[in-house]
Design a protein around this motif. Structure first.
Motif, PDB file in Angstrom:
ATOM      1  N   ALA A 248       0.912  -1.059  -0.145  1.00  0.00           N
ATOM      2  CA  ALA A 248      -0.092   0.073  -0.183  1.00  0.00           C
ATOM      3  C   ALA A 248       0.978   1.095  -0.020  1.00  0.00           C
ATOM      4  O   ALA A 248       0.591   2.342  -0.531  1.00  0.00           O
ATOM      5  CB  ALA A 248      -0.883   0.030   1.310  1.00  0.00           C
ATOM      6  N   GLU A 249       2.064   1.211   0.827  1.00  0.00           N
ATOM      7  CA  GLU A 249       2.712   2.375   0.899  1.00  0.00           C
ATOM      8  C   GLU A 249       3.518   2.556  -0.526  1.00  0.00           C
ATOM      9  O   GLU A 249       3.828   3.619  -0.992  1.00  0.00           O
ATOM     10  CB  GLU A 249       3.760   2.208   1.931  1.00  0.00           C
ATOM     11  CG  GLU A 249       3.246   2.445   3.310  1.00  0.00           C
ATOM     12  CD  GLU A 249       4.187   2.271   4.428  1.00  0.00           C
ATOM     13  OE1 GLU A 249       5.446   2.661   4.169  1.00  0.00           O
ATOM     14  OE2 GLU A 249       3.911   2.164   5.794  1.00  0.00           O
ATOM     15  N   SER A 250       4.059   1.515  -0.945  1.00  0.00           N
ATOM     16  CA  SER A 250       4.774   1.747  -2.305  1.00  0.00           C
ATOM     17  C   SER A 250       3.689   2.030  -3.363  1.00  0.00           C
ATOM     18  O   SER A 250       4.220   2.845  -4.248  1.00  0.00           O
ATOM     19  CB  SER A 250       5.251   0.205  -2.680  1.00  0.00           C
ATOM     20  OG  SER A 250       6.238  -0.214  -1.789  1.00  0.00           O
ATOM     21  N   THR A 251       2.445   1.671  -3.351  1.00  0.00           N
ATOM     22  CA  THR A 251       1.324   2.068  -4.322  1.00  0.00           C
ATOM     23  C   THR A 251       1.452   3.271  -4.276  1.00  0.00           C
ATOM     24  O   THR A 251       1.287   4.177  -5.337  1.00  0.00           O
ATOM     25  CB  THR A 251       0.224   1.190  -4.099  1.00  0.00           C
ATOM     26  OG1 THR A 251       0.744  -0.258  -4.314  1.00  0.00           O
ATOM     27  CG2 THR A 251      -0.836   1.761  -5.171  1.00  0.00           C
ATOM     28  N   LYS A 252       1.136   3.941  -3.021  1.00  0.00           N
ATOM     29  CA  LYS A 252       0.724   5.300  -2.757  1.00  0.00           C
ATOM     30  C   LYS A 252       1.716   6.221  -3.443  1.00  0.00           C
ATOM     31  O   LYS A 252       1.748   6.945  -4.070  1.00  0.00           O
ATOM     32  CB  LYS A 252       0.656   5.703  -1.272  1.00  0.00           C
ATOM     33  CG  LYS A 252       0.105   7.034  -1.025  1.00  0.00           C
ATOM     34  CD  LYS A 252      -0.115   7.189   0.484  1.00  0.00           C
ATOM     35  CE  LYS A 252       1.144   7.063   1.388  1.00  0.00           C
ATOM     36  NZ  LYS A 252       1.078   6.887   2.694  1.00  0.00           N
TER      37      LYS A 252
END
Length: 495
Positions: A248-252
């Motif tokens: 999720a963090e990488s996608t954001k």
């Protein structure tokens, strides 16, 4: 983490022991008692998710029964529990730790990193806190610094620190909005800058709104997609939840620059026929913004409240400064411009501005750069302070957004016949009744003259310093009797 050069007064970021300019607030614990902080702790989290703690800033000073805390319990891979006083805490390897105690490990790591970089001991620091932290949360943060071996010279509001790190034109008055959206909290501060004076006009915020909220929404969306595809629910699989959080963090971050990205997580779970994978060829910025829309709408109320408290209109704002890693998200920048009336600027690295400002404030306090202009910083109280009166009403002595240090005295009368003592309960907040506010502590003034109700007067004096430490004094003028207390309240006293 940053330090100011005493020769020039300029601040610079100090890398941590791994050579990084920023340190993730992630703490890992192993069974032997060894503690790992930062990126090293993040790396171990996939294998030991129950033993890796993050995001505790949002838990400081909160009750375990808080609905927001209960919501977090469903999404976090580590265990949230109630401590003996009913406050939110974490349990790792059977040990219950308060959020403040967990934060101590981060501050100690930063202290040791700074000492390694500077080649000398570090005894004191200016520590920054969200502007909307209340008295309890500030004192818990200060206690964390002290346990880490630091003399905490000042607690500085994060938007104010960021403002100190930005360049501003001293030749003309300016009203500047600092919009600070980080991983766990949101602050909005309105400041007036003139000559060498930086005066905070108003501050507001949300201590439970930040990038973590967006990550949690993405994690939940990915969990539901995986459930629909495979029939397997990952809600009780800490290892998988950590991998989803990392994704999720990488996608954001990727979608701050790209319109779409792919998510590929092999061996995320196990079904009857073997390993299960999550593969999404396209996860778009539009989808992320749709997921985040409700949370980002929460930015509106604090901005409107700060403008109202400062007595400013949008046309009165000269500059908008964006701080915090979440301001890299295009949807956040669009909302900031809409809410504050002009495009935001990032004149310093949004991840580093707060630390640089804290270093500059430490230099100002130390007075080690006499050749540079001295900046006078006038900060404000984020929430009103007062006492409980008859019927559980909240009587404000020092309103929110009062410039601190501040002192205020009010006179109250006894409410009972033959009353020989008064118990003063001190609260902080904005609700009209004390039930909706934070209990800070109390003191008793005894030995009052026995008389009819309303005839004996008691002077109540509130004196709050620049760090938000409150001294309360109660005095009966006729006899000169008085009682006083310095409120450094434990979270155990929280309602």
């Amino acid at each position: 983490m940053a330090v100011a050069d005493s020769a020039t007064g300029h601040a610079r970021v100090l890398p941590n022991r791994e050579g990084e300019r920023t340190t993730p607030s992630v703490i890992g614990f192993d069974a032997s008692g060894k503690v790992t902080v930062g990126s090293a702790a993040r790396r171990q989290a996939v294998l030991h998710p129950r033993d890796t703690v993050f995001g505790v800033k949002r838990l400081i000073g909160r009750r375990f029964s808080d609905p927001a805390v209960q919501q977090l319990r469903r999404l976090l891979p580590f265990e949230l529990v109630a401590d003996p006083s009913g406050n939110a805490a974490v349990r790792v390897h059977g040990q219950v730790m308060t959020p403040s105690e967990v934060s101590t490990h981060v501050l100690r790591y930063l202290k040791e990193s700074a000492e390694a970089q500077l080649g000398q001991s570090v005894e004191g620091a200016v520590i920054t806190v969200p502007a909307y932290f209340d008295e309890v949360q500030r004192q818990e943060t200060k206690a964390a610094g002290q346990r880490a071996g630091l003399t905490v010279h000042r607690l500085l509001n994060e938007p104010t620190a960021a403002m100190l790190a930005c360049r501003f034109d001293e030749s003309r008055p300016e009203n500047i909005a600092v919009f600070d959206l980080g991983g766990g909290t949101f602050d909005i501060s309105l400041l007036h800058v003139e000559d060498e004076v930086v005066q905070v006009l108003a501050t507001s915020g949300d201590n439970f709104l930040g990038g973590d909220n967006i990550d949690e929404l993405v994690v939940d969306a990915l969990r539901r997609i995986f459930l629909k595809q495979t029939g397997v629910d990952l809600a009780h699989n800490p290892e998988a939840l950590w991998r989803l959080k990392d994704a999720a963090e990488s996608t954001k971050r990727a979608l701050s620059e790209l319109e779409q990205t792919a998510i590929d997580l092999p061996f995320l779970g196990t079904g009857a026929e073997g390993p299960l994978h999550l593969s999404l060829p396209s996860f778009s910025r539009t989808l992320l913004e749709n997921l985040a829309n409700r949370e980002l709408e929460r930015l509106r109320a604090p901005c409107e409240q700060a403008l109202q408290d400062a007595g400013l209109q949008l046309e009165d704002i000269h500059r908008v400064v964006l701080v915090g890693g979440m301001t890299r998200m295009p949807a956040v920048r669009v909302r900031a411009e809409k809410l504050l009336g002009r495009p935001g600027e990032r004149s310093v690295n949004p991840d580093e501005a707060v630390a640089l400002g804290a270093a500059l404030e430490a230099d100002i306090i130390a007075g080690t750069s006499p050749e540079l202009p001295r900046v006078l910083l006038l900060d404000v109280l984020s929430r009103s302070l007062g006492i409980r009166t008859e019927g559980g009403r909240f009587s404000v002595l020092i309103p929110r957004n009062t410039t601190i240090p501040a002192r205020e005295t009010k006179v109250f009368a006894t409410t009972l016949d033959q009353q020989t003592h008064v118990d003063l309960e001190v609260y902080q907040g904005e609700a009209p009744s004390v039930d909706g506010n934070r209990y800070l502590g109390e003191l008793q003034l005894a030995g009052l003259p026995a008389a009819a109700a309303g005839t004996v007067r008691v002077e109540v004096d509130f004196n709050i310093d620049a760090d938000g430490i409150l001294q309360v004094t109660a005095r009966e003028p006729a006899t000169g009797r008085k009682a006083e207390v310095t409120l450094r309240p434990p979270t155990a006293a929280s309602p």
